[in-house]
Write an enzyme that holds these catalytic residues in place. Structure first.
Site, PDB file in Angstrom:
ATOM      1  N   SER A  13      49.060  74.793  48.927  1.00  0.00           N
ATOM      2  CA  SER A  13      48.602  75.013  47.554  1.00  0.00           C
ATOM      3  C   SER A  13      47.086  75.098  47.493  1.00  0.00           C
ATOM      4  CB  SER A  13      49.090  73.884  46.648  1.00  0.00           C
ATOM      5  OG  SER A  13      50.488  73.879  46.547  1.00  0.00           O
ATOM      6  N   ARG A  37      41.414  70.197  42.537  1.00  0.00           N
ATOM      7  CA  ARG A  37      42.511  69.341  42.084  1.00  0.00           C
ATOM      8  C   ARG A  37      42.796  69.562  40.598  1.00  0.00           C
ATOM      9  NH1 ARG A  37      45.755  66.049  44.601  1.00  0.00           N
ATOM     10  NH2 ARG A  37      44.565  66.321  46.540  1.00  0.00           N
ATOM     11  N   HIS A  40      44.843  72.681  40.667  1.00  0.00           N
ATOM     12  CA  HIS A  40      46.161  72.363  41.220  1.00  0.00           C
ATOM     13  C   HIS A  40      47.052  71.700  40.169  1.00  0.00           C
ATOM     14  CE1 HIS A  40      48.940  69.722  43.623  1.00  0.00           C
ATOM     15  NE2 HIS A  40      49.095  70.860  44.277  1.00  0.00           N
TER      16      HIS A  40
END
Length: 207
Positions: A13, A37, A40
């Site tokens: 990812s 992050r 994500h």
């Protein structure tokens, strides 16, 4: 065939995210970890453009986390999104005051939001890191206490989401010398706030 291993899924990812970002090279390694992050967590590449990291926030955060700091969130959702296993290994403590009876009472007496009353209580008890993902009034309240000299937190993660006061509260908190990690505009949320804290903790310790 599909990837089943959680670590491999996360690794892949982040490879995809970095490959699709416009200018990942414009961030330091630690800044990039925070930004990726948030992407994500949300699936939204706009976070590359709207995350703001000020006043040495990452370095301060790492020092606080290494020392076993106290963290307070504005919502139970932000609390639930923080990696408790990593938190335990680091010797840090996270709390949420929103459902305490005295917070209900104070908010009612003062005709304010529970989020504001919860921040008042947290500041009275002492906090190293604030994690605010939902309530602009909580972020405003922290800023008011900073402005008055009643508190000097080590770090404020301030990413409330919404259309009433969210963008403005983040602009307000950015005016201080306090280390902050925020977003511009109305995007954010409890999941984003937790993701930012997790990113910071993973810089110090990764299980």
């Amino acid at each position: 065939m599909y990837i089943k291993n959680p670590e491999e899924i996360e690794k892949k990812s982040f490879e995809i995210i970095k490959g699709n970002m416009k200018s990942p090279e414009s961030f330091t390694e630690d800044e990039l970890s925070v930004v990726m992050r948030t992407i994500h967590t949300t699936g939204d590449y706009d976070y590359e453009n709207i995350v703001r990291i000020q006043n040495g926030a990452i370095e301060v955060a790492k020092r606080l986390i290494e020392s076993g700091c106290r963290i307070v969130t504005d919502t139970k959702m932000a609390l639930s999104g923080i990696n408790k296993r990593t938190l335990e290994h680091l010797g840090c403590r996270v709390e949420n005051f929103i459902d305490r009876p005295e917070v209900y009472e104070k908010a009612s007496l003062q005709n304010t939001t529970r989020s504001m009353a919860a921040m008042d209580m947290a500041i009275e008890d002492g906090v190293d890191i604030f994690v605010i993902g939902n309530a602009p009034t909580a972020l405003y309240r922290i800023g008011e206490h900073i402005e008055s000299g009643r508190t000097s937190p080590g770090l404020v993660i301030g990413v409330p989401v919404g259309f009433v006061g969210a963008a403005e509260s983040k602009e307000y908190i950015r005016q201080f010398e306090t280390p902050t990690i925020t977003t511009e505009g109305n995007k954010g949320g409890s999941n984003v706030a937790a993701a930012i804290l997790n990113a910071l903790m993973y810089m110090v310790y990764r299980a």
